[in-house]
Design a protein around this motif. Structure first.
Motif, PDB file in Angstrom:
ATOM      1  N   LEU A  43      67.925  37.120  61.431  1.00  9.04           N
ATOM      2  CA  LEU A  43      67.983  35.871  60.907  1.00  9.04           C
ATOM      3  C   LEU A  43      68.990  34.821  61.558  1.00  9.04           C
ATOM      4  O   LEU A  43      68.434  33.758  61.882  1.00  9.04           O
ATOM      5  N   GLU A  44      69.766  36.159  61.666  1.00  6.51           N
ATOM      6  CA  GLU A  44      71.356  35.468  62.690  1.00  6.51           C
ATOM      7  C   GLU A  44      70.357  34.746  64.176  1.00  6.51           C
ATOM      8  O   GLU A  44      71.453  33.300  64.563  1.00  6.51           O
ATOM      9  N   ASN A  45      69.955  35.490  64.750  1.00  3.91           N
ATOM     10  CA  ASN A  45      69.471  34.715  66.254  1.00  3.91           C
ATOM     11  C   ASN A  45      68.240  33.805  66.010  1.00  3.91           C
ATOM     12  O   ASN A  45      68.594  33.342  66.975  1.00  3.91           O
ATOM     13  N   ILE A  46      67.543  33.439  64.662  1.00  2.00           N
ATOM     14  CA  ILE A  46      66.765  32.469  64.828  1.00  2.00           C
ATOM     15  C   ILE A  46      67.979  31.284  64.381  1.00  2.00           C
ATOM     16  O   ILE A  46      67.916  30.105  65.536  1.00  2.00           O
ATOM     17  N   THR A  47      68.517  31.575  63.754  1.00  2.00           N
ATOM     18  CA  THR A  47      68.939  30.608  63.337  1.00  2.00           C
ATOM     19  C   THR A  47      70.465  29.763  64.537  1.00  2.00           C
ATOM     20  O   THR A  47      70.936  28.629  64.711  1.00  2.00           O
ATOM     21  N   ALA A  48      71.367  31.751  65.607  1.00  2.00           N
ATOM     22  CA  ALA A  48      71.934  30.556  66.247  1.00  2.00           C
ATOM     23  C   ALA A  48      70.556  30.491  67.671  1.00  2.00           C
ATOM     24  O   ALA A  48      71.762  29.509  68.093  1.00  2.00           O
ATOM     25  N   SER A  49      69.439  30.041  67.699  1.00  2.00           N
ATOM     26  CA  SER A  49      68.917  30.349  68.977  1.00  2.00           C
ATOM     27  C   SER A  49      69.073  28.348  68.408  1.00  2.00           C
ATOM     28  O   SER A  49      68.608  27.415  69.683  1.00  2.00           O
ATOM     29  N   GLY A  50      68.717  27.603  67.655  1.00  3.07           N
ATOM     30  CA  GLY A  50      68.926  25.898  67.563  1.00  3.07           C
ATOM     31  C   GLY A  50      67.006  25.388  67.452  1.00  3.07           C
ATOM     32  O   GLY A  50      66.773  24.231  67.133  1.00  3.07           O
ATOM     33  N   CYS A  51      66.710  26.728  66.753  1.00  2.00           N
ATOM     34  CA  CYS A  51      65.594  25.947  67.026  1.00  2.00           C
ATOM     35  C   CYS A  51      65.154  25.512  65.549  1.00  2.00           C
ATOM     36  O   CYS A  51      65.481  25.510  65.002  1.00  2.00           O
ATOM     37  N   THR A  52      63.612  24.987  65.414  1.00  2.00           N
ATOM     38  CA  THR A  52      63.641  24.212  64.286  1.00  2.00           C
ATOM     39  C   THR A  52      62.948  25.621  63.083  1.00  2.00           C
ATOM     40  O   THR A  52      61.930  25.447  63.662  1.00  2.00           O
ATOM     41  N   PHE A  53      63.262  25.708  62.099  1.00  2.00           N
ATOM     42  CA  PHE A  53      63.244  27.307  60.792  1.00  2.00           C
ATOM     43  C   PHE A  53      62.842  26.746  59.968  1.00  2.00           C
ATOM     44  O   PHE A  53      63.025  25.874  58.740  1.00  2.00           O
ATOM     45  N   GLU A  54      61.819  27.547  59.563  1.00  2.00           N
ATOM     46  CA  GLU A  54      61.134  26.828  58.242  1.00  2.00           C
ATOM     47  C   GLU A  54      60.418  28.212  58.243  1.00  2.00           C
ATOM     48  O   GLU A  54      60.265  28.912  58.324  1.00  2.00           O
ATOM     49  N   ILE A  55      60.531  28.047  56.113  1.00  2.00           N
ATOM     50  CA  ILE A  55      59.966  28.816  56.092  1.00  2.00           C
ATOM     51  C   ILE A  55      58.513  28.904  54.709  1.00  2.00           C
ATOM     52  O   ILE A  55      58.814  28.052  54.384  1.00  2.00           O
ATOM     53  N   CYS A  56      58.143  29.953  54.365  1.00  2.00           N
ATOM     54  CA  CYS A  56      56.434  29.375  53.607  1.00  2.00           C
ATOM     55  C   CYS A  56      56.444  30.829  52.967  1.00  2.00           C
ATOM     56  O   CYS A  56      55.469  31.109  53.066  1.00  2.00           O
ATOM     57  N   LYS A  57      56.870  30.208  51.590  1.00  2.00           N
ATOM     58  CA  LYS A  57      56.265  31.879  50.350  1.00  2.00           C
ATOM     59  C   LYS A  57      55.379  31.452  50.143  1.00  2.00           C
ATOM     60  O   LYS A  57      54.833  30.335  49.082  1.00  2.00           O
ATOM     61  N   LEU A  58      54.588  32.531  50.030  1.00  2.00           N
ATOM     62  CA  LEU A  58      52.932  32.861  49.142  1.00  2.00           C
ATOM     63  C   LEU A  58      53.196  32.535  47.475  1.00  2.00           C
ATOM     64  O   LEU A  58      53.837  32.815  46.851  1.00  2.00           O
ATOM     65  N   CYS A  59      52.582  31.519  46.960  1.00  2.00           N
ATOM     66  CA  CYS A  59      53.079  30.918  45.660  1.00  2.00           C
ATOM     67  C   CYS A  59      51.702  32.003  44.501  1.00  2.00           C
ATOM     68  O   CYS A  59      52.379  32.364  43.817  1.00  2.00           O
ATOM     69  N   LYS A  60      50.898  32.131  45.103  1.00  2.00           N
ATOM     70  CA  LYS A  60      49.830  32.666  44.111  1.00  2.00           C
ATOM     71  C   LYS A  60      49.508  34.044  44.798  1.00  2.00           C
ATOM     72  O   LYS A  60      48.683  33.865  46.355  1.00  2.00           O
ATOM     73  N   THR A  61      48.997  35.439  44.600  1.00  2.00           N
ATOM     74  CA  THR A  61      49.011  36.263  45.921  1.00  2.00           C
ATOM     75  C   THR A  61      46.706  36.851  45.367  1.00  2.00           C
ATOM     76  O   THR A  61      46.336  35.958  44.412  1.00  2.00           O
ATOM     77  N   GLY A  62      47.123  36.864  47.226  1.00  2.00           N
ATOM     78  CA  GLY A  62      45.303  36.518  47.111  1.00  2.00           C
ATOM     79  C   GLY A  62      45.186  37.736  48.387  1.00  2.00           C
ATOM     80  O   GLY A  62      45.714  37.325  48.949  1.00  2.00           O
ATOM     81  N   LYS A  63      43.609  38.398  48.096  1.00  2.00           N
ATOM     82  CA  LYS A  63      43.019  38.628  49.589  1.00  2.00           C
ATOM     83  C   LYS A  63      43.012  37.135  50.322  1.00  2.00           C
ATOM     84  O   LYS A  63      42.762  35.893  50.504  1.00  2.00           O
ATOM     85  N   ASN A  64      43.908  37.610  52.042  1.00  2.00           N
ATOM     86  CA  ASN A  64      44.209  36.596  53.006  1.00  2.00           C
ATOM     87  C   ASN A  64      45.199  35.289  52.042  1.00  2.00           C
ATOM     88  O   ASN A  64      44.530  34.581  53.670  1.00  2.00           O
ATOM     89  N   ALA A  65      45.689  35.675  51.515  1.00  2.00           N
ATOM     90  CA  ALA A  65      45.806  34.516  51.280  1.00  2.00           C
ATOM     91  C   ALA A  65      47.108  34.063  51.974  1.00  2.00           C
ATOM     92  O   ALA A  65      47.141  32.270  51.893  1.00  2.00           O
ATOM     93  N   LEU A  66      48.169  34.127  52.557  1.00  2.00           N
ATOM     94  CA  LEU A  66      48.820  33.806  53.704  1.00  2.00           C
ATOM     95  C   LEU A  66      48.349  33.744  55.076  1.00  2.00           C
ATOM     96  O   LEU A  66      48.790  32.281  55.489  1.00  2.00           O
ATOM     97  N   ASP A  67      47.247  33.845  55.221  1.00  2.00           N
ATOM     98  CA  ASP A  67      46.363  33.493  56.746  1.00  2.00           C
ATOM     99  C   ASP A  67      45.363  31.892  56.142  1.00  2.00           C
ATOM    100  O   ASP A  67      45.970  30.956  56.870  1.00  2.00           O
ATOM    101  N   PHE A  68      45.438  32.027  54.872  1.00  2.00           N
ATOM    102  CA  PHE A  68      45.165  30.347  55.023  1.00  2.00           C
ATOM    103  C   PHE A  68      45.999  30.007  54.847  1.00  2.00           C
ATOM    104  O   PHE A  68      45.631  28.165  55.426  1.00  2.00           O
ATOM    105  N   TYR A  69      47.253  29.969  54.230  1.00  2.00           N
ATOM    106  CA  TYR A  69      48.694  28.978  54.663  1.00  2.00           C
ATOM    107  C   TYR A  69      48.511  29.048  55.889  1.00  2.00           C
ATOM    108  O   TYR A  69      48.796  27.975  56.354  1.00  2.00           O
ATOM    109  N   ILE A  70      48.663  30.219  56.530  1.00  2.00           N
ATOM    110  CA  ILE A  70      48.755  30.009  57.782  1.00  2.00           C
ATOM    111  C   ILE A  70      47.899  29.111  58.681  1.00  2.00           C
ATOM    112  O   ILE A  70      48.081  28.032  60.115  1.00  2.00           O
TER     113      ILE A  70
END
Length: 223
Positions: A43-70
């Protein structure tokens, strides 16, 4: 580069190479309640890099749910005009279909990289920049025996130089002196001039004469 991290799939291992991120990158971490912790150093390396950083948390569990998000986020960003290299960091082979779509069915050919960690993604992206060249150099395979022989010889020369310059004003400059004298391409004249440059006229002459008297020049030329 754009990095879409399937964190639920790759975990902390997938963050290998995050210290090579820079301000030109965009990184989005997709995660779930089941895997919501990341090592502090990442986390510190990411923020120190200056890159554009975002997070996305899965709302509801389900098979391959995060894959569809991505897949959805990738389509969203491309639709908004992103035209660079995109890396999906995941060990899930299902993302091959996403790459096939954008590389073969899109009107404009896109480069989608599939990798199990950020470092692999950077190398696979093969951008013409310093970090790619550096990672390729570091990942080059070397003969263990030859590498160790060179290490042992360098250690021997270092011990010899420490003895030569013990109790002198230069005993804390051993690394500089060793770098100055090592290498087959460095003639006595080159070493002499380098010594004057590093230590001044008087000091440089003293250092040069000391290593010459100690026969360090001939020994270092073969290191």
């Amino acid at each position: 580069m754009l990095f879409l991290i399937d964190y639920e799939n790759v975990g902390n291992a997938g963050m290998k190479g995050c210290n090579y991120l820079d301000a030109q990158d965009q990184l989005i971490v997709f995660y779930s309640e089941a895997k919501k912790h990341m090592e502090q150093r990442s986390l510190e390396n990411i923020t120190a890099s200056g890159c554009t950083f975002e997070i996305c948390k899965l709302c509801k569990t389900g098979k391959n749910a995060l894959d569809f998000y991505i897949a959805s986020k990738l389509g969203e960003l491309i639709g908004e005009g992103y035209g660079g290299i995109a890396a999906v960091v995941s060990s899930d082979g299902g993302f091959q279909a996403v790459r096939d779509y954008w590389e073969k069915r899109s009107d404009r050919k896109r480069r989608i990289v599939l990798s199990s960690c950020i470092e692999d993604a950077i190398v696979s992206g093969n951008e013409n920049n310093e970090r790619t060249r550096e990672l390729k150099r570091l990942r080059e395979k070397l003969p263990i025996g030859s590498f160790y022989s060179a290490y042992a010889e360098r250690t021997r020369i270092k011990v010899m130089l420490k003895e030569l310059f013990k109790d002198t004003p230069y005993e804390n400059r051993i690394e500089d002196i060793q770098n100055m004298i090592e290498g087959k391409e460095k003639s006595s004249k080159v070493i002499y001039l380098s010594s004057l440059h590093l230590f001044g006229k008087k000091g440089g002459l003293e250092v040069y004469n000391r290593i010459k008297a100690g026969n360090a020049l001939q020994k270092a030329e073969h290191a």
